[in-house]
Design an enzyme around this catalytic site. Structure first.
Site, mmCIF file in Angstrom:
data_model
loop_
_atom_site.group_PDB
_atom_site.id
_atom_site.type_symbol
_atom_site.label_atom_id
_atom_site.label_comp_id
_atom_site.label_asym_id
_atom_site.label_seq_id
_atom_site.Cartn_x
_atom_site.Cartn_y
_atom_site.Cartn_z
ATOM 1 N N ASP A 15 0.861 -1.177 0.000
ATOM 2 C CA ASP A 15 0.000 0.000 0.000
ATOM 3 C C ASP A 15 0.901 1.232 0.000
ATOM 4 O OD1 ASP A 15 -1.695 2.089 0.570
ATOM 5 O OD2 ASP A 15 -2.528 1.180 2.387
ATOM 6 N N ASN A 29 -6.877 12.414 -10.859
ATOM 7 C CA ASN A 29 -7.629 12.753 -12.076
ATOM 8 C C ASN A 29 -7.574 14.266 -12.274
ATOM 9 O OD1 ASN A 29 -9.734 13.927 -10.492
ATOM 10 N ND2 ASN A 29 -10.440 11.846 -10.050
ATOM 11 N N GLY A 37 -9.610 4.101 -6.323
ATOM 12 C CA GLY A 37 -8.289 3.486 -6.466
ATOM 13 C C GLY A 37 -7.250 4.095 -5.539
ATOM 14 N N VAL A 38 -6.063 4.241 -6.069
ATOM 15 C CA VAL A 38 -4.955 4.731 -5.245
ATOM 16 C C VAL A 38 -5.198 6.183 -4.819
ATOM 17 C CG1 VAL A 38 -3.460 5.458 -7.177
ATOM 18 C CG2 VAL A 38 -2.454 4.661 -5.035
ATOM 19 N N ASP A 39 -5.869 6.943 -5.664
ATOM 20 C CA ASP A 39 -6.204 8.342 -5.354
ATOM 21 C C ASP A 39 -7.053 8.410 -4.079
ATOM 22 O OD1 ASP A 39 -6.500 11.070 -5.680
ATOM 23 O OD2 ASP A 39 -7.878 10.945 -7.381
ATOM 24 N N SER A 127 -2.220 4.646 -14.402
ATOM 25 C CA SER A 127 -3.101 4.363 -15.558
ATOM 26 C C SER A 127 -3.478 2.899 -15.741
ATOM 27 C CB SER A 127 -2.503 4.883 -16.890
ATOM 28 O OG SER A 127 -2.658 6.276 -17.005
ATOM 29 N N GLY A 129 -5.119 0.954 -13.680
ATOM 30 C CA GLY A 129 -6.348 0.563 -13.002
ATOM 31 C C GLY A 129 -7.546 0.963 -13.848
ATOM 32 N N VAL A 130 -8.335 1.872 -13.309
ATOM 33 C CA VAL A 130 -9.551 2.329 -13.992
ATOM 34 C C VAL A 130 -9.246 2.907 -15.386
ATOM 35 C CG1 VAL A 130 -11.378 4.085 -13.849
ATOM 36 C CG2 VAL A 130 -10.810 2.730 -11.855
ATOM 37 N N TYR A 131 -8.056 3.487 -15.550
ATOM 38 C CA TYR A 131 -7.727 4.116 -16.839
ATOM 39 C C TYR A 131 -7.324 3.112 -17.928
ATOM 40 C CZ TYR A 131 -8.242 8.887 -15.013
ATOM 41 O OH TYR A 131 -8.744 10.057 -14.497
#
Ligand code: ADP
Length: 182
Positions: A15, A29, A37-39, A127, A129-131
């Site tokens: 982590d 973003n 996510g990590v954000d 980028s 993950g979700v991206y």
């Protein structure tokens, strides 16, 4: 085959919010206002002061949001890390080469860390993950930037922090070599 930079490059699973380094990089973003996510993990661990600092950055430097590949610096607040370097990775697109923008995230974060005299910096897998960036393609970009740029920052140690052992193993596979893990 190992290269000259390997003594300053660690590949770990964990982590990123727990890492005691000078700077961690956030896969943010455009809004800089937090997300998943990590954000989300970084904002939760840093506490509400991080969002307030990001809001100030929006107001002062990035009224239209942070563009892909660019970086912005805040303190780490409740994190062990002194700084958070926020960057926006590109959203993957099949018919468009976004590798330059992904490389910019890493390159600009290294530059900012160097400007702040950081001796250690940790990156998540921006980028991927979700991206939606294919992991192996992203890994190749990361390796290329590290090989090109790390010689410019001889005092900087870099940790690539993957969230799963599977990702860390995939990175080692793409690189064709092992790295220090601690
Ligand atoms: P992006 O939108 O840039 O794709 P994500 O946050 O969706 O960003 O994912 C980027 C990477 O960060 C993914 O590999 C995800 O598994 C990883 N990740 C999520 N949470 C953490 C965390 N706390 N520490 C390190 N990596 C994390």
């Amino acid at each position: 085959m190992s290269t000259a930079i390997d003594s300053r490059l660690k590949v770990i699973t964990g982590d990123i919010t727990a890492l005691d380094v000078d700077a961690i990089v956030n896969a943010a973003n455009h809004s800089l206002m937090g997300g998943g996510g990590v954000d989300g993990a970084i904002h939760r661990a840093a506490g509400p002061e991080l969002k307030a600092a990001c809001q100030r950055l929006r107001n002062s430097d990035w009224p239209d949001g942070l563009p892909d590949g660019q970086v912005a610096l805040t303190d780490g607040f409740n994190l062990p890390a002194r700084y958070v370097i926020h960057t926006v990775g590109p959203v993957y697109a099949k018919n468009e080469d976004k590798s330059g923008l992904l490389a910019d995230c890493y390159r600009n974060a290294l530059r900012l860390a160097g400007e702040r005299d950081c001796q250690s910096i940790a990156f998540p897998a921006i980028s991927t993950g979700v991206y939606g960036y294919p992991f192996d393609e992203a890994a190749q970009v990361v390796l290329r930037v590290m090989e090109d740029e790390l010689p410019n920052y001889p005092a900087l140690r870099v940790t690539l922090c993957f969230f799963s052992e599977q990702d860390a193993a995939a990175f080692r596979q793409v690189a064709g070599r092992d790295f220090a893990q601690q």
